[in-house]
Design an enzyme around this catalytic site. Sequence first.
Site, short mmCIF file in Angstrom:
data_model
loop_
_atom_site.label_atom_id
_atom_site.label_comp_id
_atom_site.label_asym_id
_atom_site.label_seq_id
_atom_site.Cartn_x
_atom_site.Cartn_y
_atom_site.Cartn_z
N ASP A 54 0.83 -1.20 0.00
CA ASP A 54 0.00 0.00 0.00
C ASP A 54 0.87 1.26 0.00
O ASP A 54 2.00 1.24 0.50
CB ASP A 54 -0.91 0.04 1.24
CG ASP A 54 -1.90 -1.10 1.28
OD1 ASP A 54 -2.16 -1.69 0.21
OD2 ASP A 54 -2.39 -1.41 2.38
N ALA A 55 0.31 2.34 -0.51
CA ALA A 55 1.03 3.63 -0.46
C ALA A 55 1.34 4.02 0.98
O ALA A 55 2.36 4.65 1.25
CB ALA A 55 0.20 4.72 -1.14
#
Length: 429
Positions: free
Chosen positions: A276-277
């Site tokens: 995930d970012a």
Amino acid sequence: MNIIYEDNHLLVVEKPPNMPVQEDASGDIDLLRTLKAYIKEKYNKAGDVYLGLVHRLDRPVGGVMVFARTSKAAARLSAQFSKKQSMKCYAAIVCGEVKPEDSLFDYLVRDEKTNTTSVASETAQGAKPARLRYRRVAKKGGKSLIDIELQTGRHHQIRVQLASRNMPIYGDQRYNDTAIVGEQIALWAYALTIEHPTQRTQMRFISMPRGKAWDEFSDELTAMLSGVSIAYIDEDIIVADKPYGLSVAIDDGDDDTLEGRLDAAFGEVCPIHRIDATTKGLVLFARNANSRNELMSCMREGRIKKFYTCEVVGVPPKRADTLYGYAVKDAERGIVKVYDNPCPGAKEMITAYRLLSENDGTSTLEIELFTGRTHQIRAQLAHLGNPILGDDKYGDREMNRALNCREVQLTAKELRIERDGKPTIIVKR
């Protein structure tokens, strides 16, 4: 002289190592006089040439410097530096054990007689606060390449703060007792970000460190100047250390991604997996089609093992366990729902955890992923009743704010890559 940028208001140059910025007692040729002579000759200037000195670098240090060509530019640039509106980044090769990242704060005192600086107490006469942050980019042969963001500008600050923590800079004749006479200090001002004094636009200038000490970190430096930290690299594989907030892949829809930065530095690469970012840490990329096919096969067969650490709210019911669940995406809310039993459209999730420590209301876990679903760790730990600290999507937003935690406390810490007929590659952050 390497001129990086020039207009009517600015002159940005690469300062050579061992050249004083301005005239000193040595009488050696200095950068300021050299640049004035350059301007005088290039523009056929009569009389004295104006060139404003708005910041400095230590004599042995090379890298990016900006000079002002007008008094208006000098005043505005000086204000940026004094108000911490500019950003100065340095590369350094250091000796000793280095954390993956850290923020350093000290009070420093300068001794004018010896031209040295030392760490002192807050109450010491002349003590000034000094702050910097760093990330370890690579580690080889007992030395580490680090990326430093300088937040104050004290005399010999970087050299003193690192040396005081047993991380002296390679070749530093003044603060590294193991430096050999004749070695060049491995400290370089590689990036400078300022606002143009009249156009009011952000400008970033970079300079690649040069010299023998830097040669063994050439690939890592290339990536670092593109805004990427490399944990491992060979002819087939890159393992990048992704910062918080950056998406992994170009097709994630962001203009600036980890894949895009690596493409710019090394040519086309392919992500083998994603995080995930809001997760930072290690991501594996293939550098060619053959390695992509091989690594994808390894991933499907479970021969690429991924380990994480995280800080969660509370303490899990067991010190170690393997969690089984079934994930269903809720596209409207942008979340994953976790069920204990199979259901239509669900995908199996398997996550193992081990308790590393219990803290004040939280605990630190080591995680091993056996499947790779969207938001898997975050969703599964929240379903267990122990959401990750800083995770507003699956956790308690009010608690996160009360604890002043605004980033998801999840890091991809280790990759183990097992390939047919080749040694296992173990990469740790």
